[in-house]
Scaffold this motif. Structure first.
Motif, PDB file in Angstrom:
ATOM      1  N   THR A   1      51.011  39.869  23.489  1.00  0.00           N
ATOM      2  CA  THR A   1      51.929  38.738  23.329  1.00  0.00           C
ATOM      3  C   THR A   1      52.520  38.286  24.649  1.00  0.00           C
ATOM      4  O   THR A   1      52.983  37.151  24.769  1.00  0.00           O
ATOM      5  N   GLY A   2      52.513  39.151  25.663  1.00  0.00           N
ATOM      6  CA  GLY A   2      53.079  38.800  26.960  1.00  0.00           C
ATOM      7  C   GLY A   2      52.208  37.865  27.769  1.00  0.00           C
ATOM      8  O   GLY A   2      52.621  37.395  28.839  1.00  0.00           O
ATOM      9  N   GLN A   3      51.009  37.560  27.260  1.00  0.00           N
ATOM     10  CA  GLN A   3      50.118  36.650  27.981  1.00  0.00           C
ATOM     11  C   GLN A   3      50.669  35.227  28.045  1.00  0.00           C
ATOM     12  O   GLN A   3      50.142  34.401  28.797  1.00  0.00           O
ATOM     13  N   VAL A   4      51.722  34.938  27.298  1.00  0.00           N
ATOM     14  CA  VAL A   4      52.349  33.613  27.372  1.00  0.00           C
ATOM     15  C   VAL A   4      52.932  33.358  28.767  1.00  0.00           C
ATOM     16  O   VAL A   4      53.182  32.215  29.132  1.00  0.00           O
ATOM     17  N   TYR A   5      53.116  34.426  29.543  1.00  0.00           N
ATOM     18  CA  TYR A   5      53.695  34.283  30.880  1.00  0.00           C
ATOM     19  C   TYR A   5      52.627  34.253  31.973  1.00  0.00           C
ATOM     20  O   TYR A   5      52.971  34.283  33.162  1.00  0.00           O
TER      21      TYR A   5
END
Length: 270
Positions: free
Chosen positions: A204-208
């Motif tokens: 989910t941290g790939q949004v950054y």
């Protein structure tokens, strides 16, 4: 985001009808049924009707049992410890799957580049909150044995503004951000834009990924109520071994000097 079904049952229990309380009792004793059984199966197990089960979930605030199931699964995806699988989960298989997915998704050239940066940077800053903090702490303990100028943020009871202001031009920041991330996390990413920031995170941290230099994705598993941090810890070990290899003889001399200090201070068991 809807609440946990079991919490809603507890809140609404006094106003439930006798038949609805039978369903509530069953789900409290068998929480896995919320995501693994249909309305008809719950009705059969509680000796009620499918219509009664549907009314029960509507009273909790859901459109249907399926809506409650999806809400429960979404809670798990967001990081809330929720039972979604039975007790038959093979923990070893689960861990091996997490490790396999993690390292299959990491490019060798990226790991090599990150290792070189960690070895050559004037200073390494590690930042982690909540469940990310112990991983960052372990990374610091390992790196500090083989290179100087490694710091961990945030310091207990301290603010971050002063430390983020003093980031050096050739400094490497390793930011850890696993679910559930704190509200300040996004602001930290924004404050570090333009810096050499490596983000170690779950999918989910790939949004950054447009705001940091590198994103290293670790898989934590979804079947158990609590996430596993075996993959992030293993990644930390891999990176430290790469840094050790990059620094070479100087790293060996540093570890020997530190070990001598352990002996002089009588800090370790013989």
């Amino acid at each position: 985001m809807k609440q946990d079904v079991l919490s809603l049952i507890e809140q609404n229990y006094p106003s439930l009808s006798p038949s609805a309380r039978t369903i509530a009792n069953y789900l409290q004793q068998h929480p896995l049924a919320i995501v693994s059984q249909t309305s008809a199966e719950i009705a059969e197990q509680t000796h009620t009707s499918k219509a009664t089960v549907s009314r029960f979930f509507r009273q909790l605030g859901f459109e249907s049992q399926q809506d409650a199931k999806q809400a429960q699964l979404q809670l798990r995806q967001s990081g809330v410890p929720v039972l979604t699988q039975g007790n038959e989960i093979d923990q070893t298989e689960e861990e091996l799957s997490n490790l396999s997915l993690t390292f299959e998704g990491l490019r060798t050239d990226v790991l090599e580049e990150v290792g070189t940066q960690l070895a050559q940077a004037s200073r390494v800053t590690l930042i982690g909150f909540r469940n990310s903090y112990p991983v960052a702490l372990h990374f610091r303990q390992q790196l500090q044995q083989i290179r100087p100028s490694v710091r961990l943020l945030p310091q207990p009871g301290q603010t971050l503004g002063e430390d983020l202001h003093d980031i050096l031009d050739d400094e490497v920041i390793v930011l850890f951000g696993f679910r559930r991330r704190t509200r300040i996390f996004k602001k930290i990413v924004e404050a570090l834009e333009g810096r050499n920031t490596i983000l170690i995170t779950d999918p989910t941290g790939q949004v950054y990924n447009q705001q940091v230099s590198q994103v290293l994705v670790c898989h934590l598993g979804n079947n158990n109520p609590f996430y596993s941090y075996a993959a992030p810890m293993s990644l930390v070990s891999m990176l430290c071994n790469r840094v050790y290899a990059q620094i070479g003889e100087n790293a060996q001399h540093r570890t020997q000097s530190i070990s001598k200090l352990y002996t002089d201070l009588d800090e370790m068991e013989a």
